[in-house]
Design a protein around this motif. Structure first.
Motif, PDB file in Angstrom:
ATOM      1  N   SER A  56       0.887  -1.118   0.147  1.00 45.12           N
ATOM      2  CA  SER A  56      -0.051   0.021   0.120  1.00 45.12           C
ATOM      3  C   SER A  56       0.947   1.261  -0.097  1.00 45.12           C
ATOM      4  CB  SER A  56      -0.918   0.030   1.232  1.00 45.12           C
ATOM      5  OG  SER A  56      -0.327   0.103   2.436  1.00 45.12           O
ATOM      6  N   ASP A  57       0.306   2.338  -0.443  1.00 52.00           N
ATOM      7  CA  ASP A  57       1.065   3.657  -0.615  1.00 52.00           C
ATOM      8  C   ASP A  57       0.105   4.702  -0.145  1.00 52.00           C
ATOM      9  OD1 ASP A  57       3.242   5.274  -1.134  1.00 52.00           O
ATOM     10  OD2 ASP A  57       2.302   5.994  -2.872  1.00 52.00           O
ATOM     11  N   VAL A  58       0.288   5.488   0.805  1.00 52.33           N
ATOM     12  CA  VAL A  58      -0.596   6.748   1.053  1.00 52.33           C
ATOM     13  C   VAL A  58       0.294   8.026   0.911  1.00 52.33           C
ATOM     14  CG1 VAL A  58      -1.926   7.683   2.740  1.00 52.33           C
ATOM     15  CG2 VAL A  58      -2.157   5.260   2.432  1.00 52.33           C
ATOM     16  N   VAL A 109      -4.176   7.210  -2.041  1.00 55.70           N
ATOM     17  CA  VAL A 109      -4.174   5.946  -1.408  1.00 55.70           C
ATOM     18  C   VAL A 109      -4.428   4.779  -2.588  1.00 55.70           C
ATOM     19  CG1 VAL A 109      -5.167   4.601   0.468  1.00 55.70           C
ATOM     20  CG2 VAL A 109      -5.390   7.142   0.361  1.00 55.70           C
ATOM     21  N   THR A 110      -3.102   3.940  -2.559  1.00 52.10           N
ATOM     22  CA  THR A 110      -3.412   2.814  -3.420  1.00 52.10           C
ATOM     23  C   THR A 110      -3.103   1.720  -2.279  1.00 52.10           C
ATOM     24  OG1 THR A 110      -2.466   3.804  -5.348  1.00 52.10           O
ATOM     25  CG2 THR A 110      -2.321   1.614  -5.185  1.00 52.10           C
ATOM     26  N   GLN A 154      -4.255  -5.341   1.543  1.00 50.71           N
ATOM     27  CA  GLN A 154      -3.788  -4.775   2.694  1.00 50.71           C
ATOM     28  C   GLN A 154      -5.027  -4.649   3.893  1.00 50.71           C
ATOM     29  OE1 GLN A 154      -0.571  -5.147   3.252  1.00 50.71           O
ATOM     30  NE2 GLN A 154      -0.191  -2.952   4.191  1.00 50.71           N
ATOM     31  N   PRO A 155      -4.669  -5.286   5.278  1.00 49.05           N
ATOM     32  CA  PRO A 155      -5.833  -5.049   6.063  1.00 49.05           C
ATOM     33  C   PRO A 155      -6.020  -3.559   6.140  1.00 49.05           C
ATOM     34  CG  PRO A 155      -3.796  -6.274   6.950  1.00 49.05           C
ATOM     35  CD  PRO A 155      -3.351  -5.801   5.947  1.00 49.05           C
ATOM     36  N   PRO A 207      -8.516  -7.707   4.845  1.00 45.93           N
ATOM     37  CA  PRO A 207      -7.868  -7.314   3.653  1.00 45.93           C
ATOM     38  C   PRO A 207      -8.729  -6.519   2.494  1.00 45.93           C
ATOM     39  CG  PRO A 207      -7.282  -9.649   3.895  1.00 45.93           C
ATOM     40  CD  PRO A 207      -8.587  -9.203   4.619  1.00 45.93           C
ATOM     41  N   VAL A 208      -8.220  -5.255   2.085  1.00 46.98           N
ATOM     42  CA  VAL A 208      -8.882  -4.527   1.045  1.00 46.98           C
ATOM     43  C   VAL A 208      -7.811  -4.059  -0.100  1.00 46.98           C
ATOM     44  CG1 VAL A 208     -10.429  -3.489   2.691  1.00 46.98           C
ATOM     45  CG2 VAL A 208      -8.319  -2.470   2.323  1.00 46.98           C
TER      46      VAL A 208
END
Length: 156
Positions: free
Chosen positions: A18-20, A29-30, A34-35, A60-61
Motif C-alpha cells: 500500500s502507498d499513502v 491511496v493505493t 492490505q488489512p 484485507p482490502v
C-alpha cells in the motif's frame, strides 16, 4: 504517465502493498490486499488525524483513490467497503472545521456511538452507507433546481 507513476505501479503490483501520501491538500491511496487497519494507519500518519478501525471490519482490502480531499476519500472508502463511519470534527487554528478523528465499524450494527466517545471540543457526525446515497441524491436535486432557475432567469 510519468516515470514516478510507472515506478509506483511496479512497486505496488505485489499483493500486500500500500502507498499513502498527501500533496497540496489532496490524498492519494493505493492498497492491494492490505488489512484496512494498516491502510488507515498510513492515512492517519499522512493526514495527521486519528483513525480507529473496528476489529469486525479489519479485513484485507484493495482500492485506489487519487486527488481527493480527505473527507471525500474517507467517505469513498466507507461506501466501497460497506462500512459506517463516525467523523469527529474540531475547529482548526484558522477557525474552520477540520477532521480530527474517524471511526469505521460495520454497517449492520453500531459497535460504538457518539455518546460513548469522549473527546473535548470534537463534534461527532455519523454517516451510514445509505446516508451517502441520500446526500448524493439531494445534491443532484439541488444542482438541477439551480440549473432550472438559471435557465428561467436567462429567458426573462
Amino acid at each position: 504517465m510519468s516515470i514516478f507513476a510507472v515506478l509506483l505501479c511496479s512497486e505496488l503490483s505485489r499483493a500486500g502493498d500500500s502507498d499513502v501520501y498527501m500533496h497540496e491538500g489532496s490524498i492519494y491511496v493505493t492498497a492491494i490486499d492490505q488489512p484496512l487497519s494498516q491502510v488507515m494507519a498510513q492515512v492517519a500518519a499522512a493526514s495527521g488525524i486519528a483513525v480507529d478501525v473496528s476489529p469486525a471490519v479489519d479485513k484485507p482490502v484493495s482500492f485506489s483513490i487519487s486527488n481527493r480531499t480527505l473527507e471525500s476519500a474517507l467517505e469513498k472508502i466507507a461506501r466501497e467497503q460497506s462500512l459506517s463511519m463516525i467523523t469527529g470534527w474540531k475547529k482548526s487554528a484558522l477557525g474552520s472545521n477540520a477532521i480530527a478523528t474517524v471511526i469505521f465499524f460495520p454497517s449492520s450494527g453500531t459497535e460504538r456511538d457518539e455518546a460513548s466517545i469522549q473527546e473535548a471540543g470534537v463534534h461527532w457526525e455519523r454517516k451510514a452507507r445509505r446516508q451517502f446515497n441520500k446526500d448524493k441524491a439531494q445534491s443532484k436535486r439541488e444542482k438541477k433546481r439551480l440549473e432550472r432557475a438559471a435557465k428561467r432567469s436567462g429567458r426573462i
